[in-house]
Design a protein around this motif. Sequence first.
Motif, mmCIF file in Angstrom:
data_model
loop_
_atom_site.group_PDB
_atom_site.id
_atom_site.type_symbol
_atom_site.label_atom_id
_atom_site.label_comp_id
_atom_site.label_asym_id
_atom_site.label_seq_id
_atom_site.Cartn_x
_atom_site.Cartn_y
_atom_site.Cartn_z
ATOM 1 N N GLY A 62 9.396 7.088 0.071
ATOM 2 C CA GLY A 62 8.546 8.049 -0.620
ATOM 3 C C GLY A 62 7.119 7.539 -0.721
ATOM 4 O O GLY A 62 6.461 7.243 0.277
ATOM 5 N N GLY A 63 6.641 7.406 -1.957
ATOM 6 C CA GLY A 63 5.289 6.911 -2.182
ATOM 7 C C GLY A 63 5.065 5.522 -1.623
ATOM 8 O O GLY A 63 3.939 5.153 -1.282
ATOM 9 N N GLY A 64 6.127 4.732 -1.507
ATOM 10 C CA GLY A 64 5.998 3.403 -0.916
ATOM 11 C C GLY A 64 5.741 3.463 0.573
ATOM 12 O O GLY A 64 4.917 2.713 1.104
ATOM 13 N N CYS A 65 6.430 4.370 1.259
ATOM 14 C CA CYS A 65 6.163 4.579 2.678
ATOM 15 C C CYS A 65 4.743 5.096 2.859
ATOM 16 O O CYS A 65 4.002 4.630 3.737
ATOM 17 N N GLU A 66 4.350 6.033 2.004
ATOM 18 C CA GLU A 66 2.990 6.590 2.073
ATOM 19 C C GLU A 66 1.945 5.514 1.828
ATOM 20 O O GLU A 66 0.878 5.503 2.458
ATOM 21 N N LEU A 67 2.230 4.594 0.914
ATOM 22 C CA LEU A 67 1.306 3.496 0.643
ATOM 23 C C LEU A 67 1.135 2.630 1.879
ATOM 24 O O LEU A 67 0.013 2.242 2.238
ATOM 25 N N SER A 68 2.226 2.346 2.569
ATOM 26 C CA SER A 68 2.124 1.546 3.789
ATOM 27 C C SER A 68 1.366 2.296 4.882
ATOM 28 O O SER A 68 0.626 1.701 5.661
ATOM 29 N N LEU A 69 1.549 3.619 4.940
ATOM 30 C CA LEU A 69 0.875 4.419 5.958
ATOM 31 C C LEU A 69 -0.643 4.394 5.802
ATOM 32 O O LEU A 69 -1.384 4.532 6.782
ATOM 33 N N ALA A 70 -1.116 4.232 4.575
ATOM 34 C CA ALA A 70 -2.559 4.197 4.327
ATOM 35 C C ALA A 70 -3.185 2.874 4.753
ATOM 36 O O ALA A 70 -4.409 2.782 4.884
ATOM 37 N N CYS A 71 -2.355 1.863 4.974
ATOM 38 C CA CYS A 71 -2.863 0.550 5.390
ATOM 39 C C CYS A 71 -3.165 0.562 6.885
ATOM 40 O O CYS A 71 -2.650 1.379 7.643
ATOM 41 N N ASP A 72 -3.996 -0.365 7.317
ATOM 42 C CA ASP A 72 -4.389 -0.427 8.720
ATOM 43 C C ASP A 72 -3.286 -0.990 9.596
ATOM 44 O O ASP A 72 -3.118 -0.578 10.747
ATOM 45 N N ILE A 73 -2.545 -1.943 9.061
ATOM 46 C CA ILE A 73 -1.518 -2.666 9.816
ATOM 47 C C ILE A 73 -0.302 -2.801 8.920
ATOM 48 O O ILE A 73 -0.437 -3.054 7.723
ATOM 49 N N ARG A 74 0.887 -2.649 9.497
ATOM 50 C CA ARG A 74 2.124 -2.799 8.736
ATOM 51 C C ARG A 74 2.987 -3.871 9.390
ATOM 52 O O ARG A 74 3.322 -3.768 10.579
ATOM 53 N N VAL A 75 3.336 -4.888 8.602
ATOM 54 C CA VAL A 75 4.264 -5.929 9.039
ATOM 55 C C VAL A 75 5.479 -5.848 8.125
ATOM 56 O O VAL A 75 5.343 -5.830 6.905
ATOM 57 N N ALA A 76 6.669 -5.781 8.712
ATOM 58 C CA ALA A 76 7.887 -5.584 7.931
ATOM 59 C C ALA A 76 8.790 -6.796 8.005
ATOM 60 O O ALA A 76 8.866 -7.474 9.032
ATOM 61 N N SER A 77 9.482 -7.055 6.911
ATOM 62 C CA SER A 77 10.552 -8.047 6.939
ATOM 63 C C SER A 77 11.777 -7.415 7.581
ATOM 64 O O SER A 77 11.888 -6.193 7.699
#
Length: 260
Positions: free
Chosen positions: A110-125
């Motif tokens: 939800g809002g957490g996915c949206e928060l990551s989408l607003a970032c320039d780069i996403r690195v996931a564990s």
Amino acid sequence: MELHNVRLEKEGAVAVVVIDRPKALNALNYDTLKELLYCFKTLAQEKEIGAIILTGGGEKAFVAGADISYMQELNGLEGAEFGALGHAVMAAIEDAPQPVIAAVNGFALGGGCELSLACDIRVASETAKFGQPEVNLGVIPGFGGTQRLPRIVGKGIACELLYTGDMIDAAEALRIGLVNKVVATDELLDTCRVMASKITAKGPIAIRLCKETVNNGMQMDITRANRYEATQFGQCFASEDQKEGMKAFLEKRKPSFQGK
């Protein structure tokens, strides 16, 4: 502003913003969004900070979503106001002159996915999980998910995730281009720190203009966007950093950028 739900740490030229509500899986309520907005607005003014890492406190979640217990009793007007606050936070992340790296350490729903989408780069564990499950609650994403997700993974895949509310794991997120890379959980923050340090070693004016040009150009047709890039490229030549960078290259040494 006194911070209760967010921690702001500075490591040289890198700032680390930690959403710190682990007992609530870092869910985004009104106060947390206000604190995030304050942090990113403040960091945008700090020229000594060259990159920002955004992550969640604890081991289970980046952000498990917006706080449903908070949202449950909102009426239409209050829901719109809460959505507007969420959009303001996402805009502050996108508009920050510094690149923002999301270190996704668990649930990003939800809002957490949206928060990551607003970032320039996403690195996931390896344990990260992504999804936009809002339709399961009778609502749609309200912090930009319907707009940023299609721009990142394409319309078809985005619509599948938005319409089904399905949750995907880190490997699938990597396959569809939602994240840049997947690393072991205990390597996540160090991986992001290395990336952030690499960014802060480059010309700060060039990094800022790169981010501006990418974000603004994506809202234009290709002809206008290329003209815009040419203008931004020209701006670089009015800086001391450009002179130093090219001089250092010709002298076969590392440049000493001053952000001027």
